[in-house]
Scaffold this motif. Structure first.
Motif, PDB file in Angstrom:
ATOM      1  N   ARG A  30       0.828  -1.212   0.000  1.00 57.89           N
ATOM      2  CA  ARG A  30       0.000   0.000   0.000  1.00 57.89           C
ATOM      3  C   ARG A  30       0.857   1.254   0.000  1.00 57.89           C
ATOM      4  NH1 ARG A  30      -3.536   1.031   4.151  1.00 57.89           N
ATOM      5  NH2 ARG A  30      -4.496   2.477   2.709  1.00 57.89           N
ATOM      6  N   CYS A  36      -3.817   0.056  -7.592  1.00 55.38           N
ATOM      7  CA  CYS A  36      -4.781   0.975  -6.986  1.00 55.38           C
ATOM      8  C   CYS A  36      -5.659   1.617  -8.053  1.00 55.38           C
ATOM      9  CB  CYS A  36      -4.055   2.055  -6.194  1.00 55.38           C
ATOM     10  SG  CYS A  36      -2.832   2.981  -7.165  1.00 55.38           S
ATOM     11  N   SER A  39      -6.087   7.312  -4.797  1.00 56.05           N
ATOM     12  CA  SER A  39      -5.113   7.515  -3.717  1.00 56.05           C
ATOM     13  C   SER A  39      -5.578   6.936  -2.389  1.00 56.05           C
ATOM     14  CB  SER A  39      -4.772   8.997  -3.580  1.00 56.05           C
ATOM     15  OG  SER A  39      -4.038   9.416  -4.719  1.00 56.05           O
ATOM     16  N   ASP A  41      -6.629   4.128  -1.881  1.00 58.27           N
ATOM     17  CA  ASP A  41      -6.227   2.724  -1.838  1.00 58.27           C
ATOM     18  C   ASP A  41      -4.793   2.564  -1.341  1.00 58.27           C
ATOM     19  OD1 ASP A  41      -8.692   2.105  -3.000  1.00 58.27           O
ATOM     20  OD2 ASP A  41      -7.866   2.058  -5.033  1.00 58.27           O
ATOM     21  N   CYS A  42      -4.070   3.664  -1.210  1.00 58.67           N
ATOM     22  CA  CYS A  42      -2.640   3.659  -0.877  1.00 58.67           C
ATOM     23  C   CYS A  42      -2.383   4.471   0.388  1.00 58.67           C
ATOM     24  CB  CYS A  42      -1.840   4.289  -2.018  1.00 58.67           C
ATOM     25  SG  CYS A  42      -2.149   3.563  -3.645  1.00 58.67           S
ATOM     26  N   ARG A  45      -0.383   7.949  -2.287  1.00 55.15           N
ATOM     27  CA  ARG A  45      -0.712   8.396  -3.639  1.00 55.15           C
ATOM     28  C   ARG A  45      -0.851   7.229  -4.617  1.00 55.15           C
ATOM     29  NH1 ARG A  45       3.522  12.233  -6.753  1.00 55.15           N
ATOM     30  NH2 ARG A  45       2.293  12.418  -8.623  1.00 55.15           N
ATOM     31  N   CYS A  46      -1.755   7.359  -5.577  1.00 56.50           N
ATOM     32  CA  CYS A  46      -1.950   6.349  -6.628  1.00 56.50           C
ATOM     33  C   CYS A  46      -1.603   6.972  -7.976  1.00 56.50           C
ATOM     34  CB  CYS A  46      -3.397   5.869  -6.632  1.00 56.50           C
ATOM     35  SG  CYS A  46      -3.771   4.646  -7.917  1.00 56.50           S
ATOM     36  N   CYS A  57       0.675   2.298  -6.306  1.00 46.28           N
ATOM     37  CA  CYS A  57       0.821   3.056  -5.054  1.00 46.28           C
ATOM     38  C   CYS A  57       2.250   3.570  -4.923  1.00 46.28           C
ATOM     39  CB  CYS A  57       0.519   2.166  -3.850  1.00 46.28           C
ATOM     40  SG  CYS A  57      -1.220   1.759  -3.636  1.00 46.28           S
TER      41      CYS A  57
END
Length: 91
Positions: A30, A36, A39, A41-42, A45-46, A57
């Motif tokens: 992550r 991702c 963002s 999801d991380c 930042r994605c 990520c």
């Protein structure tokens, strides 16, 4: 909450996660390397678009020392950490 305070909080949270080694680097990371859609999801930042199909990520950096182990700083989008690999299959 002011945007400055929000950025500070996000930075501290990112550093905390780096220090704890939570889901750091790799295909499921992550922090760096995981897939991702956004963002959220991380950790930070994605990256998306044609260079990162499926999303990637990452965290921002200015030098390799800013990146978690197993990743390096690359001069892209103002500096981002990308997972390192020793064979082409790992990449």
């Amino acid at each position: 909450m002011s945007s400055r305070l929000c950025r500070l909080f996000a930075g501290v949270l990112g550093l905390w996660a780096m220090g704890c080694g939570i889901d750091d680097v790799g295909a499921n990371g992550r922090m760096v390397g995981g897939r991702c859609d956004a963002s959220g999801d991380c950790v930070q930042r994605c990256l998306t678009g044609s260079k990162f199909p499926g999303g990637y990520c990452t965290v921002g950096c200015g030098a390799d020392r800013d990146c978690p182990g197993g990743s390096a700083c690359v001069a892209l989008d103002g500096g981002v950490c990308l997972a390192t690999c020793s064979t082409s299959r790992q990449c």
